[in-house]
Structures are given as C-alpha cells and as structure tokens.
Design a protein around this motif. Structure first.
Motif, PDB file in Angstrom:
ATOM      1  N   LEU A   1       1.085  -1.605   0.112  1.00  0.00           N
ATOM      2  CA  LEU A   1      -0.286   0.586   0.442  1.00  0.00           C
ATOM      3  C   LEU A   1       1.277   1.200   0.286  1.00  0.00           C
ATOM      4  CD1 LEU A   1      -2.613  -1.187   1.936  1.00  0.00           C
ATOM      5  CD2 LEU A   1      -3.129  -0.458  -0.012  1.00  0.00           C
ATOM      6  N   VAL A   2       2.331   1.151   1.033  1.00  0.00           N
ATOM      7  CA  VAL A   2       2.478   2.353   0.408  1.00  0.00           C
ATOM      8  C   VAL A   2       3.274   2.356  -0.977  1.00  0.00           C
ATOM      9  CG1 VAL A   2       5.281   3.286   1.829  1.00  0.00           C
ATOM     10  CG2 VAL A   2       3.542   2.671   2.897  1.00  0.00           C
ATOM     11  N   CYS A   3       3.715   1.364  -1.494  1.00  0.00           N
ATOM     12  CA  CYS A   3       4.392   1.658  -2.646  1.00  0.00           C
ATOM     13  C   CYS A   3       2.734   1.902  -3.563  1.00  0.00           C
ATOM     14  CB  CYS A   3       4.438   0.360  -3.368  1.00  0.00           C
ATOM     15  SG  CYS A   3       5.410   0.218  -4.674  1.00  0.00           S
ATOM     16  N   LEU A   4       1.844   1.710  -3.452  1.00  0.00           N
ATOM     17  CA  LEU A   4       0.607   1.817  -4.542  1.00  0.00           C
ATOM     18  C   LEU A   4       0.388   3.256  -3.829  1.00  0.00           C
ATOM     19  CD1 LEU A   4      -1.664  -1.321  -4.614  1.00  0.00           C
ATOM     20  CD2 LEU A   4      -0.067  -0.348  -6.057  1.00  0.00           C
ATOM     21  N   ARG A   5       0.198   3.729  -2.303  1.00  0.00           N
ATOM     22  CA  ARG A   5       0.371   5.568  -2.356  1.00  0.00           C
ATOM     23  C   ARG A   5       1.211   6.382  -2.858  1.00  0.00           C
ATOM     24  NH1 ARG A   5       1.390   5.732   2.848  1.00  0.00           N
ATOM     25  NH2 ARG A   5       2.574   7.084   2.495  1.00  0.00           N
ATOM     26  N   ASP A   6       2.435   5.331  -3.079  1.00  0.00           N
ATOM     27  CA  ASP A   6       3.550   6.672  -3.605  1.00  0.00           C
ATOM     28  C   ASP A   6       3.371   7.096  -4.898  1.00  0.00           C
ATOM     29  OD1 ASP A   6       4.359   7.184  -0.594  1.00  0.00           O
ATOM     30  OD2 ASP A   6       6.092   5.322  -1.063  1.00  0.00           O
ATOM     31  N   CYS A   7       3.380   5.613  -5.689  1.00  0.00           N
ATOM     32  CA  CYS A   7       2.859   5.631  -7.027  1.00  0.00           C
ATOM     33  C   CYS A   7       2.134   6.963  -7.503  1.00  0.00           C
ATOM     34  CB  CYS A   7       2.992   4.200  -7.299  1.00  0.00           C
ATOM     35  SG  CYS A   7       3.997   3.580  -7.880  1.00  0.00           S
ATOM     36  N   GLY A   8       0.997   6.819  -6.252  1.00  0.00           N
ATOM     37  CA  GLY A   8      -0.065   7.735  -6.740  1.00  0.00           C
ATOM     38  C   GLY A   8      -1.971   7.204  -7.332  1.00  0.00           C
ATOM     39  N   LEU A   9      -1.206   5.823  -7.188  1.00  0.00           N
ATOM     40  CA  LEU A   9      -2.349   4.715  -7.464  1.00  0.00           C
ATOM     41  C   LEU A   9      -3.413   4.529  -5.980  1.00  0.00           C
ATOM     42  CD1 LEU A   9      -0.333   2.263  -8.677  1.00  0.00           C
ATOM     43  CD2 LEU A   9      -2.041   4.058 -10.160  1.00  0.00           C
ATOM     44  N   VAL A  10      -3.406   5.057  -4.789  1.00  0.00           N
ATOM     45  CA  VAL A  10      -4.061   4.696  -3.657  1.00  0.00           C
ATOM     46  C   VAL A  10      -4.090   5.865  -3.516  1.00  0.00           C
ATOM     47  CG1 VAL A  10      -3.977   2.472  -4.241  1.00  0.00           C
ATOM     48  CG2 VAL A  10      -2.633   3.355  -2.563  1.00  0.00           C
ATOM     49  N   THR A  11      -4.798   6.623  -2.514  1.00  0.00           N
ATOM     50  CA  THR A  11      -5.656   7.218  -1.054  1.00  0.00           C
ATOM     51  C   THR A  11      -5.862   6.604   0.111  1.00  0.00           C
ATOM     52  OG1 THR A  11      -5.460   9.158  -2.778  1.00  0.00           O
ATOM     53  CG2 THR A  11      -6.158   9.471  -0.255  1.00  0.00           C
ATOM     54  N   GLY A  12      -4.884   7.038   0.719  1.00  0.00           N
ATOM     55  CA  GLY A  12      -5.562   6.886   3.131  1.00  0.00           C
ATOM     56  C   GLY A  12      -6.217   7.485   3.415  1.00  0.00           C
ATOM     57  N   ARG A  13      -7.599   7.082   3.791  1.00  0.00           N
ATOM     58  CA  ARG A  13      -7.905   8.515   5.291  1.00  0.00           C
ATOM     59  C   ARG A  13      -7.421   7.918   6.085  1.00  0.00           C
ATOM     60  NH1 ARG A  13     -13.003   7.660   5.662  1.00  0.00           N
ATOM     61  NH2 ARG A  13     -14.007   5.918   3.709  1.00  0.00           N
ATOM     62  N   ALA A  14      -7.958   8.305   7.474  1.00  0.00           N
ATOM     63  CA  ALA A  14      -8.097   7.957   8.693  1.00  0.00           C
ATOM     64  C   ALA A  14      -9.804   7.751   8.751  1.00  0.00           C
ATOM     65  CB  ALA A  14      -6.906   9.176   9.657  1.00  0.00           C
ATOM     66  N   GLU A  15      -9.928   6.988   9.772  1.00  0.00           N
ATOM     67  CA  GLU A  15     -11.328   6.998  10.280  1.00  0.00           C
ATOM     68  C   GLU A  15     -10.914   6.434  12.136  1.00  0.00           C
ATOM     69  OE1 GLU A  15     -14.058   3.665   8.749  1.00  0.00           O
ATOM     70  OE2 GLU A  15     -14.371   5.643   7.944  1.00  0.00           O
ATOM     71  N   GLY A  16     -10.959   6.487  12.714  1.00  0.00           N
ATOM     72  CA  GLY A  16     -10.478   5.812  14.141  1.00  0.00           C
ATOM     73  C   GLY A  16      -9.190   5.683  14.098  1.00  0.00           C
ATOM     74  N   ARG A  17      -8.864   4.507  14.429  1.00  0.00           N
ATOM     75  CA  ARG A  17      -7.229   4.154  14.055  1.00  0.00           C
ATOM     76  C   ARG A  17      -6.753   3.451  13.453  1.00  0.00           C
ATOM     77  NH1 ARG A  17      -6.815   0.770  19.669  1.00  0.00           N
ATOM     78  NH2 ARG A  17      -6.087  -0.137  18.757  1.00  0.00           N
ATOM     79  N   ALA A  18      -8.145   3.224  12.278  1.00  0.00           N
ATOM     80  CA  ALA A  18      -7.521   2.619  11.269  1.00  0.00           C
ATOM     81  C   ALA A  18      -7.212   3.604   9.853  1.00  0.00           C
ATOM     82  CB  ALA A  18      -8.679   2.053  10.316  1.00  0.00           C
ATOM     83  N   THR A  19      -7.197   2.756   8.737  1.00  0.00           N
ATOM     84  CA  THR A  19      -6.969   3.642   7.203  1.00  0.00           C
ATOM     85  C   THR A  19      -7.755   3.102   6.342  1.00  0.00           C
ATOM     86  OG1 THR A  19      -4.550   4.464   8.529  1.00  0.00           O
ATOM     87  CG2 THR A  19      -5.016   4.628   5.669  1.00  0.00           C
ATOM     88  N   VAL A  20      -8.128   3.618   5.591  1.00  0.00           N
ATOM     89  CA  VAL A  20      -9.177   3.332   4.923  1.00  0.00           C
ATOM     90  C   VAL A  20      -8.110   3.697   3.444  1.00  0.00           C
ATOM     91  CG1 VAL A  20     -11.306   3.494   3.768  1.00  0.00           C
ATOM     92  CG2 VAL A  20     -11.159   3.072   6.600  1.00  0.00           C
ATOM     93  N   TYR A  21      -8.238   2.762   2.402  1.00  0.00           N
ATOM     94  CA  TYR A  21      -7.902   3.290   0.793  1.00  0.00           C
ATOM     95  C   TYR A  21      -8.243   3.068  -0.367  1.00  0.00           C
ATOM     96  CZ  TYR A  21      -2.887   2.495   3.875  1.00  0.00           C
ATOM     97  OH  TYR A  21      -2.187   2.822   4.547  1.00  0.00           O
ATOM     98  N   SER A  22      -8.813   3.562  -0.934  1.00  0.00           N
ATOM     99  CA  SER A  22      -9.225   3.208  -1.849  1.00  0.00           C
ATOM    100  C   SER A  22      -8.221   4.194  -3.080  1.00  0.00           C
ATOM    101  CB  SER A  22     -10.210   4.349  -2.180  1.00  0.00           C
ATOM    102  OG  SER A  22      -9.705   5.496  -1.724  1.00  0.00           O
ATOM    103  N   LEU A  23      -9.198   4.079  -4.071  1.00  0.00           N
ATOM    104  CA  LEU A  23      -8.608   4.150  -5.608  1.00  0.00           C
ATOM    105  C   LEU A  23      -8.433   5.413  -6.254  1.00  0.00           C
ATOM    106  CD1 LEU A  23      -9.490   0.946  -8.192  1.00  0.00           C
ATOM    107  CD2 LEU A  23      -7.162   1.358  -6.773  1.00  0.00           C
ATOM    108  N   ASN A  24      -7.316   5.917  -6.284  1.00  0.00           N
ATOM    109  CA  ASN A  24      -7.398   7.239  -7.589  1.00  0.00           C
ATOM    110  C   ASN A  24      -7.378   6.240  -8.701  1.00  0.00           C
ATOM    111  OD1 ASN A  24      -6.516   8.467  -5.128  1.00  0.00           O
ATOM    112  ND2 ASN A  24      -4.584   8.202  -4.857  1.00  0.00           N
ATOM    113  N   HIS A  25      -7.970   7.336  -9.307  1.00  0.00           N
ATOM    114  CA  HIS A  25      -7.813   7.160 -11.461  1.00  0.00           C
ATOM    115  C   HIS A  25      -8.680   5.650 -10.927  1.00  0.00           C
ATOM    116  CE1 HIS A  25      -5.319  10.175 -10.368  1.00  0.00           C
ATOM    117  NE2 HIS A  25      -4.609  10.210 -10.420  1.00  0.00           N
ATOM    118  N   ALA A  26     -10.396   5.255 -10.698  1.00  0.00           N
ATOM    119  CA  ALA A  26     -10.291   4.278 -11.069  1.00  0.00           C
ATOM    120  C   ALA A  26     -10.427   3.564 -12.396  1.00  0.00           C
ATOM    121  CB  ALA A  26     -11.360   4.453 -10.022  1.00  0.00           C
ATOM    122  N   ASP A  27     -11.628   4.946 -13.311  1.00  0.00           N
ATOM    123  CA  ASP A  27     -11.687   4.574 -14.333  1.00  0.00           C
ATOM    124  C   ASP A  27      -9.999   4.329 -15.479  1.00  0.00           C
ATOM    125  OD1 ASP A  27     -14.338   5.113 -13.666  1.00  0.00           O
ATOM    126  OD2 ASP A  27     -14.116   7.352 -14.486  1.00  0.00           O
TER     127      ASP A  27
END
Length: 129
Positions: free
Chosen positions: A66-92
């Motif tokens: 996930l760190v690799c994918l985030r650093d490549c700009g492919l995913v984004t993480g957002r804090a939700e409580g103590r967890a991080t929720v990941y989603s795709l950037n540029h899904a289309d």
C-alpha cells in the motif's frame, strides 16, 4: 537550424522522460500482490485488515504494498478512527488499463509468462532467493 536541433533534442528528452515515467508506473504493477490489492480496491474502500483477510497476506506485506501504491499515486488513504481506509485514485483509468492488459494478454497467448527475464520461471527464481 539550431532551433530545430534544440527543439528535437528537447522532444527527445521529453520522450525519454515519458518512457522512464511509464517504466516506473509499470514497475508499480510488477508484483502480483499489488495487482490483487488494486483489484480489491476497485470493489470499494478497504482497511488493511480487510485486505489481509481477503488476500491471505500478512499485515506487513499488505502495508508495504500500500505504501508503494500510495507513493505511485495509485491509492489514497484516509484516517477512520485508528484505522486507515484505502481507495483507488483514477479508478476509471485503472479499469481501462486492466481491460487493455487483458486484450494484450489474449492476443499474445499470455506468452509473457515464458519470458526469460520476467516470466514465471524468472519470478520463481526471484522468489527462491
């Protein structure tokens, strides 16, 4: 004449930079676990614990990818409580890329798996190290 030569050199440098960026992008896709993570994120947001359960991978492995994918700009993480929720950037765009990859693999008969440098044997040898 000098302007034409300089313009051609600038264009060559831009082309080279574009090829380098493309190679870096495809290197980000070079691990089957990263592809699996991206495919799961295409279904919707996931926490690391969700991905580990779905994929049967260790938490540290999922986090590293996930760190690799985030650093490549492919995913984004957002804090939700103590967890991080990941989603795709540029899904289309990723969906279009998967479709193009599937078409290319179908046309080549998945011959890439026989490649001495990047095929199944090379991956198995790398994993054995």
């Amino acid at each position: 004449m000098t302007m034409t030569t300089e313009s051609a050199m600038d264009g060559d440098a831009r082309d080279a930079a574009g090829r380098t960026a493309a190679a870096c992008l495809f290197h980000g896709f070079s691990d089957p676990n990263r592809i699996a993570i991206l495919q799961h994120l295409a279904l919707g947001e996931h926490r690391v614990v969700d991905l580990t359960a779905h994929l049967g991978l260790a938490q540290s492995t999922v986090s590293k990818h996930l760190v690799c994918l985030r650093d490549c700009g492919l995913v984004t993480g957002r804090a939700e409580g103590r967890a991080t929720v990941y989603s795709l950037n540029h899904a289309d765009a990723l969906h279009e890329l998967w479709a193009a990859a599937e078409r290319l693999l179908a046309r080549t008969g998945e011959q890439v798996t026989l490649c001495a440098n990047h095929g199944l044997a090379a991956v198995a040898a790398e994993d054995a190290l």
